[in-house]
Design an enzyme around this catalytic site. Sequence first.
Site, short mmCIF file in Angstrom:
data_model
loop_
_atom_site.label_atom_id
_atom_site.label_comp_id
_atom_site.label_asym_id
_atom_site.label_seq_id
_atom_site.Cartn_x
_atom_site.Cartn_y
_atom_site.Cartn_z
N GLU A 304 0.82 -1.21 0.00
CA GLU A 304 0.00 0.00 0.00
C GLU A 304 0.86 1.27 0.00
O GLU A 304 0.75 2.09 0.90
CB GLU A 304 -0.90 0.02 1.24
CG GLU A 304 -1.77 -1.22 1.40
CD GLU A 304 -2.67 -1.16 2.62
OE1 GLU A 304 -3.81 -1.69 2.54
OE2 GLU A 304 -2.26 -0.60 3.66
N PRO A 305 1.71 1.43 -1.00
CA PRO A 305 2.59 2.61 -0.97
C PRO A 305 1.84 3.91 -1.25
O PRO A 305 0.99 3.97 -2.12
CB PRO A 305 3.59 2.32 -2.11
CG PRO A 305 2.83 1.44 -3.05
CD PRO A 305 1.92 0.60 -2.19
N ARG A 343 3.65 19.84 6.74
CA ARG A 343 4.48 18.78 7.36
C ARG A 343 5.58 19.32 8.27
O ARG A 343 5.79 18.78 9.36
CB ARG A 343 5.07 17.84 6.29
CG ARG A 343 4.01 17.01 5.56
CD ARG A 343 4.63 15.95 4.65
NE ARG A 343 5.32 14.93 5.40
CZ ARG A 343 6.64 14.85 5.52
NH1 ARG A 343 7.42 15.70 4.89
NH2 ARG A 343 7.18 13.89 6.24
N CYS A 373 -0.02 33.88 10.50
CA CYS A 373 0.19 34.39 11.86
C CYS A 373 0.29 33.27 12.87
O CYS A 373 -0.63 33.05 13.67
CB CYS A 373 -0.92 35.36 12.21
SG CYS A 373 -0.81 36.84 11.22
N GLU A 374 1.37 32.54 12.82
CA GLU A 374 1.69 31.47 13.77
C GLU A 374 3.21 31.36 13.78
O GLU A 374 3.83 31.37 12.71
CB GLU A 374 1.17 30.11 13.28
CG GLU A 374 -0.32 29.97 13.15
CD GLU A 374 -1.03 29.77 14.47
OE1 GLU A 374 -0.36 29.43 15.47
OE2 GLU A 374 -2.25 29.98 14.51
C1 LIG Z 1 -1.20 5.93 5.24
C2 LIG Z 1 -1.31 4.49 4.98
C3 LIG Z 1 -0.59 3.93 3.94
C4 LIG Z 1 0.42 4.70 3.11
O1 LIG Z 1 1.57 4.97 3.85
P1 LIG Z 1 2.86 5.61 3.13
O2 LIG Z 1 3.80 5.87 4.24
O3 LIG Z 1 2.41 6.86 2.46
O4 LIG Z 1 3.37 4.60 2.16
C5 LIG Z 1 -0.78 2.59 3.66
N1 LIG Z 1 -1.64 1.84 4.39
C6 LIG Z 1 -2.35 2.35 5.42
C7 LIG Z 1 -3.27 1.48 6.16
C8 LIG Z 1 -2.21 3.70 5.75
O5 LIG Z 1 -2.90 4.19 6.77
#
Ligand SMILES: *Cc1c(COP(=O)(O)O)cnc(C)c1O
Length: 444
Positions: A304-305, A343, A373-374
């Site tokens: 899940e990248p 970030r 303004c922070e």
């Molecule tokens: C955010 C998330 C990702 C992606 O993470 P990256 O660090 O962007 O690769 C994959 N799986 C789940 C469950 C997430 O919450």
Amino acid sequence: MAAALLARLARAATLDRPETAAPANTQHVGFHTGADGWLYCDGSKIDDIRQQVNSSPFYLYSKSKLQQNYAAYAEALHDIPAIIGYAIKANNNLHILKELSHSGSGAVLVSGNELQLAMAAGFDASRTVFNGNGKLPWELQLAVKHRVMINVDSEFDLKNISEAARAVGTPARVLIRINPDIDPEVHPYVSTGLAGSKFGIRNSHLQWFLDTIKADDMVQLVGVHSHLGSTITKVSLFKDAATKMVEYIKEIRSQGFDDFEFLNLGGGLGIDYYHRGDKIPSPRDLVEQIRDTIMDLGLTLILEPGRSLVANTGALVNTVVGTKTNGTKNFAVVDGSMSALIRPSLYDAYQHIERTAPGNGPAEEYDVVGPVCESADFLGKARTFERPAAGEGLVVHDAGAYCMAMASTYNLQMRPAEYWVDEAGKLQQIRRGETLDDHLALFN
Ligand SMILES: *Cc1c(COP(=O)(O)O)cnc(C)c1O
């Protein structure tokens, strides 16, 4: 209303594609300093792009870099049964989504709205996973309807999933989210896969989940899921996680569950934020850690990248308003801010900052700050470069992930426009900048 808009976007939000898919110039893909000392995106000088774009700040992406990053995953996985599920929360620009779905990517979703956008962007629902610890009934029904895989996060979540499946009249395909609980003393980057995480089931309750699923013909167990955290640069963590998950998989298989197929190891691969030549593992390095496990057990791998697909494809291009000093410290004040890119303020994250033009004179140290303004409104601290004049460009690198997606309109700094340089070298706007009119239109 949204349905009609989504349908229109699915049809219409297409950009001109280059007549011939020009081969990506592999030597100059992405952001880099040219031999002439100017900063480039692919083959385009960023200061030339700044002339063409009549708003600032703006996000700029390299479409070729996006294609290259996806190809790195696809090549690493070409001989393994696998789904690459792009985590849409990292960057949900519709054109970026369409490019990835077109390349064969699946999608990882954390809301019903993301699910609808993913469908409009053309993702194959059967290669899509819905994650989250607080999924709502309407979101679950939508996921069941589309046959999206759903991660079971808790007892109440399983009950809600089962009810959604009954309401829709279709069995839900589920994965159980397990926390591999890898010791953070040893692996300091782990942050969401620990026993104390708000995500995932209590592992000691696994049997309750298995019994409940087995007794419910509207819930079909197809796999297990884990997600360690993000910005991981030590890929042996994924092997450790896979090893832990295999114990659970063996137990689950010993109890039947004939539809069991997937080991989902989540996302989290880090990138080179520091630009100082560190060795950052590639998708191939990650996959080599887990290849044998997947093949030996006859599983299909899901990754899940998010960040590692999109972060280094984008930058926030800012214009310098002026420089000042408070006696001990210099400030470069730019028009970008924590509203456009949070970030650094939120996580104290480092993103590399560079001038777009070669400098002259001595290098000095600056905090790069915005107009909000922070005191937390900074893009970078103690950065060294030659004094930029008002009107010059400063780029915040690696802004393709969790930057525009997290942008707000705080201080009525409207969200920036987004552009990419396409594979033929053409600059295209992929989202217009928000305007004050957009904001005012929300009031009755
Ligand atoms: C955010 C998330 C990702 C992606 O993470 P990256 O660090 O962007 O690769 C994959 N799986 C789940 C469950 C997430 O919450």
